[in-house]
Design a protein around this motif. Sequence first.
Motif, PDB file in Angstrom:
ATOM      1  N   GLU A   1      21.244  40.562  -9.378  1.00 56.69           N
ATOM      2  CA  GLU A   1      21.349  39.382  -8.528  1.00 56.69           C
ATOM      3  C   GLU A   1      21.363  39.836  -7.070  1.00 56.69           C
ATOM      4  OE1 GLU A   1      24.993  37.464  -9.460  1.00 56.69           O
ATOM      5  OE2 GLU A   1      26.245  39.150  -8.867  1.00 56.69           O
ATOM      6  N   ALA A   2      21.104  38.908  -6.182  1.00 59.37           N
ATOM      7  CA  ALA A   2      21.079  39.263  -4.764  1.00 59.37           C
ATOM      8  C   ALA A   2      22.503  39.550  -4.286  1.00 59.37           C
ATOM      9  CB  ALA A   2      20.471  38.127  -3.952  1.00 59.37           C
TER      10      ALA A   2
ATOM     11  N   VAL B   1      20.631  42.796   5.116  1.00 62.87           N
ATOM     12  CA  VAL B   1      19.932  43.929   4.515  1.00 62.87           C
ATOM     13  C   VAL B   1      19.775  45.009   5.581  1.00 62.87           C
ATOM     14  CG1 VAL B   1      17.841  44.760   3.365  1.00 62.87           C
ATOM     15  CG2 VAL B   1      18.666  42.430   2.920  1.00 62.87           C
TER      16      VAL B   1
ATOM     17  N   SER C   1      25.562  40.220  -1.480  1.00 61.94           N
ATOM     18  CA  SER C   1      25.847  39.631  -0.178  1.00 61.94           C
ATOM     19  C   SER C   1      25.361  40.547   0.933  1.00 61.94           C
ATOM     20  CB  SER C   1      27.358  39.384  -0.041  1.00 61.94           C
ATOM     21  OG  SER C   1      27.657  38.941   1.267  1.00 61.94           O
TER      22      SER C   1
ATOM     23  N   LEU D   1      19.552  46.042 -10.155  1.00 70.56           N
ATOM     24  CA  LEU D   1      19.918  44.869  -9.350  1.00 70.56           C
ATOM     25  C   LEU D   1      19.698  43.606 -10.175  1.00 70.56           C
ATOM     26  CD1 LEU D   1      18.140  46.027  -6.087  1.00 70.56           C
ATOM     27  CD2 LEU D   1      20.618  45.796  -6.383  1.00 70.56           C
TER      28      LEU D   1
ATOM     29  N   VAL E   1      16.025  43.121  -2.456  1.00 71.30           N
ATOM     30  CA  VAL E   1      17.285  42.481  -2.027  1.00 71.30           C
ATOM     31  C   VAL E   1      17.045  41.569  -0.824  1.00 71.30           C
ATOM     32  CG1 VAL E   1      18.791  44.269  -2.958  1.00 71.30           C
ATOM     33  CG2 VAL E   1      17.859  44.535  -0.643  1.00 71.30           C
ATOM     34  N   LYS E   2      15.832  41.047  -0.700  1.00 71.27           N
ATOM     35  CA  LYS E   2      15.493  40.258   0.490  1.00 71.27           C
ATOM     36  C   LYS E   2      16.329  38.989   0.627  1.00 71.27           C
ATOM     37  CE  LYS E   2      11.581  37.879  -1.693  1.00 71.27           C
ATOM     38  NZ  LYS E   2      10.100  37.661  -1.622  1.00 71.27           N
ATOM     39  N   ASP E   3      16.956  38.534  -0.453  1.00 69.78           N
ATOM     40  CA  ASP E   3      17.764  37.314  -0.392  1.00 69.78           C
ATOM     41  C   ASP E   3      19.222  37.580  -0.015  1.00 69.78           C
ATOM     42  OD1 ASP E   3      15.619  35.661  -1.077  1.00 69.78           O
ATOM     43  OD2 ASP E   3      15.959  35.968  -3.224  1.00 69.78           O
ATOM     44  N   ALA E   4      19.586  38.827   0.212  1.00 72.97           N
ATOM     45  CA  ALA E   4      20.944  39.143   0.652  1.00 72.97           C
ATOM     46  C   ALA E   4      21.169  38.592   2.058  1.00 72.97           C
ATOM     47  CB  ALA E   4      21.166  40.651   0.638  1.00 72.97           C
TER      48      ALA E   4
END
Length: 233
Positions: free
Chosen positions: A13-14, A111, A16, A11, A105-108
């Motif tokens: 980048e975050a 989630v 979508s 991963l 991935v908390k910034d997606a």
Amino acid sequence: MDTRFLGIAELDEAPSVAVVVDVMRAFTVAAWAFAQGAEKIVLAESLDEALALKGRHPDWVALKDGPPAPGFEAVNSPGLMRSIDLGGRTVVHKTTAGTVGALAVKDASLVLCAGFVVAEATARLLRTYKSDSVTFVVTGEEGQADEDLACAQYIARRATEAATDAAEFLRRAAESRAAAELAEGVRQGVHPDDVALCLEVDRFSFAMVATVEGSLMVLRPRAAPSPADEELV
């Protein structure tokens, strides 16, 4: 729908939309916790954080991988989880793969945490969300765990082809290294029914959505949209 299947380390980048898959056993256990009445599940970054949260909230239930340990009331086993009454309680969950993947991935913008037990509900939510791109995080074995990849591919297919047959995907999961280790007692904190429970397709009718609440990543159940609701979106 453009889909990617990545390990946690891949991963860059975050995304979508992210679907974090841990079949054996984090998110099968999480689904069972909700079925047993849990209100929410806090995904801890470390065992120390889990114990600290438990210390601040004595009524919360702390859960971890492996054998029982001081401060933790539960272990990461669906077979054991199904006998615990969690009515209205908060669970603090820390595992070696599933919770790590969700936190990565908390910034997606969306989630979802998933296993076979919530496959259709997860697929329905993806269909309703109508994202052009979905990243499936294959959490086990540095992205190579076939039970997680098979489940991710199955959900991806179900998101576009509702009539997809689960049999081949379940066969791969049943023959995976994780299934063998659970069946042979290599892993600790295991119930004899764990593998079978992890391979139950659509046992539950809810999806599981993780969001950042304050400083914590919190997992909650969400009812799957009905087919009629999907048509209205």
